[in-house]
Write a protein that holds these residues in place. Structure first.
Motif, short mmCIF file in Angstrom:
data_model
loop_
_atom_site.label_atom_id
_atom_site.label_comp_id
_atom_site.label_asym_id
_atom_site.label_seq_id
_atom_site.Cartn_x
_atom_site.Cartn_y
_atom_site.Cartn_z
N ARG A 71 41.44 39.18 35.35
CA ARG A 71 40.96 39.53 34.06
C ARG A 71 39.73 39.76 33.76
N LEU A 72 38.89 39.09 33.96
CA LEU A 72 37.48 38.47 33.29
C LEU A 72 37.21 40.07 33.65
N ALA A 73 36.97 40.41 35.24
CA ALA A 73 36.19 41.29 36.49
C ALA A 73 36.83 42.65 35.76
N ASN A 74 38.11 42.82 35.22
CA ASN A 74 38.80 44.30 35.10
C ASN A 74 38.22 43.93 33.64
N ALA A 75 38.13 42.98 32.22
CA ALA A 75 37.34 43.70 31.59
C ALA A 75 36.09 43.60 31.14
N GLY A 76 35.65 43.44 32.55
CA GLY A 76 34.27 44.28 32.21
C GLY A 76 33.01 42.76 31.80
N GLU A 77 33.43 41.52 31.80
CA GLU A 77 33.44 41.04 31.50
C GLU A 77 32.63 40.15 32.51
N LEU A 78 32.84 40.33 33.55
CA LEU A 78 32.37 40.15 35.07
C LEU A 78 31.91 40.23 36.30
N ASP A 79 31.20 40.24 36.46
CA ASP A 79 30.85 42.00 37.84
C ASP A 79 30.76 41.00 39.41
N LYS A 129 46.03 39.42 47.88
CA LYS A 129 46.71 39.25 47.35
C LYS A 129 46.61 38.40 45.87
N THR A 130 46.30 37.44 46.33
CA THR A 130 45.79 36.40 45.53
C THR A 130 43.67 37.11 44.75
N VAL A 131 43.47 37.50 45.68
CA VAL A 131 41.61 37.30 45.49
C VAL A 131 41.60 39.17 45.83
N THR A 132 41.29 39.92 46.53
CA THR A 132 41.08 41.16 46.52
C THR A 132 41.41 41.78 46.21
N GLU A 133 42.95 42.07 45.85
CA GLU A 133 43.50 43.43 45.10
C GLU A 133 43.14 43.06 43.45
N PRO A 134 44.13 41.85 43.43
CA PRO A 134 43.35 41.81 41.64
C PRO A 134 41.90 41.53 40.89
N MET A 135 40.92 41.14 41.89
CA MET A 135 39.54 41.59 41.24
C MET A 135 39.02 42.25 42.20
N GLY A 136 39.88 43.13 42.45
CA GLY A 136 39.57 45.14 43.02
C GLY A 136 37.53 44.69 44.58
#
Ligand code: F6R
Length: 263
Positions: free
Chosen positions: A50-58, A87-94
Motif C-alpha cells: 500500500r505504501l509503495a503504491n501510494a508513492g510513500e515508499l520507493d 503472490k505476496t511480495v512481487t506482484e503487490p509491491m510491483g
C-alpha cells in the motif's frame, strides 16, 4: 532488541511496515528486502505494498531474497515459496521479478544452489531489511532447533512440529515436504536490519524464549539477541509470556520524537 507490542495483528503489520519504510527511506529505490513466507508477514507485506503504491515508499528498483523454499516442490505449485512470494511480495509491491530471488529447491545440485544463493545475496550488496516470522519451536527461516548459530544457506530437514504447523497449507501432512533450503542463521544475521513479526497465542512461548531466554540453538531465533538492529513486533497474545511487557510498552510510548513511527 526493540520490542513493540501492538493491540492486534493488523496493527502489527502497520507498525512493522512503518518501521521498514523508515529504514528504507535513506537507502532509496535499490533497497534489498529479505522476505519470509507463512501467515505472519502477510499484513506487513500488504501494508508495504500500500505504501509503495501510494508513492510513500520507493521500491521501484528493490530486490528481494526469500528465506527458504521446500525441496522437491515445483516452482508453479501453489505452496511453493516461489509462488507464495510472487503472490505476496512481487506482484503487490510491483517488484521486477528478475530481482526477486527464492532458493531453488528443485535444483539437481542442491548444495550448489545454496552456494549460488549466498553469492547472489552478496552480489546484491547484502540484505538491508530482513522480515522474519518465528516458528512455534523458535525457528527463523527453517533453521530448526540445534541449527548452527553461524550457519549459511543449506539443506535442512524440517522438524516434525514444523511439518505439523504447515500441514494447514496442504491437503494432508503427508504432502508436507521433509526437506528445505534455508538461509542460515549466519546469513540472516548479516542483514543490516531485522524485523520479526509474530501474532497469536501459539507464538507466545517462542517469543519469550527468543527475546528473553538464553541465546541457544534450541531456540534459534534467540541468536537475534546478538543483532544490533533487531525489532520484534508482536500482538498482545504473542507477548503473553514476556516478563518485561510493561517496560516494552513504556519504552514505545515514550520514544523520542525522532524515533517515533508515523502510524
Ligand atoms: C517462512 C519461514 C518460517 C516462518 C515460520 C512462521 O519463510 O521462514 O520461519 O516464518 O514458520 O510461520 P507462520 O508465519 O506461518 O506462523
Amino acid at each position: 532488541m526493540e520490542v513493540i507490542i501492538c493491540p492486534n495483528a493488523k496493527r502489527v503489520g502497520e507498525v512493522a511496515a512503518a518501521k521498514a519504510a523508515r529504514i528504507a527511506a535513506p537507502i532509496g529505490a535499490k533497497v534489498v528486502l529479505g522476505v519470509a513466507t507463512g501467515s505472519s508477514p502477510v499484513q506487513t507485506f500488504t501494508e508495504l505494498a500500500r505504501l509503495a503504491n501510494a508513492g510513500e515508499l520507493d521500491l521501484s528498483e528493490a530486490s528481494a531474497f526469500a528465506l527458504d523454499e521446500y525441496v522437491g516442490i515445483a516452482k508453479g505449485h501453489p505452496e511453493s515459496y516461489h509462488e507464495i512470494i510472487r503472490k505476496t511480495v512481487t506482484e503487490p509491491m510491483g517488484l521486477d521479478p528478475a530481482r526477486v530471488h527464492v532458493p531453488n529447491g528443485f535444483a539437481d545440485d542442491l548444495p550448489a544452489a545454496c552456494v549460488a544463493y549466498e553469492e547472489a545475496i552478496k552480489a546484491a550488496g547484502g540484505v538491508d531489511i530482513q522480515f522474519l516470522g518465528v516458528g512455534s519451536n523458535g525457528h527463523i527461516g527453517f533453521n530448526e532447533p540445534t541449527s548452527s548459530l553461524s550457519s549459511r544457506t543449506r539443506i535442512k530437514t524440517l522438524a516434525a512440529r514444523t511439518r505439523e504447523d504447515n500441514a494447514r497449507f496442504f491437503d494432508s501432512i503427508d504432502q508436507v515436504p521433509r526437506h528445505c533450503l534455508t538461509q542460515g542463521l549466519g546469513t540472516i544475521m548479516d542483514a543490516r536490519h531485522v524485523i520479526l513479526v509474530a501474532t497469536g497465542p501459539g507464538k507466545a512461548h517462542a517469543i519469550a524464549q527468543v527475546v528473553e531466554g538464553p541465546i541457544t540453538a534450541m531456540y534459534p531465533g534467540s541468536v537475534l539477541q546478538l543483532h544490533q538492529h533487531a525489532t520484534i513486533v508482536v500482538d498482545e497474545e504473542a507477548a503473553a509470556e514476556l516478563s518485561l511487557v510493561d517496560y516494552y510498552k513504556q519504552t514505545y510510548a515514550n520514544l523520542p520524537d525522532w524515533q517515533r513511527l508515523d502510524v
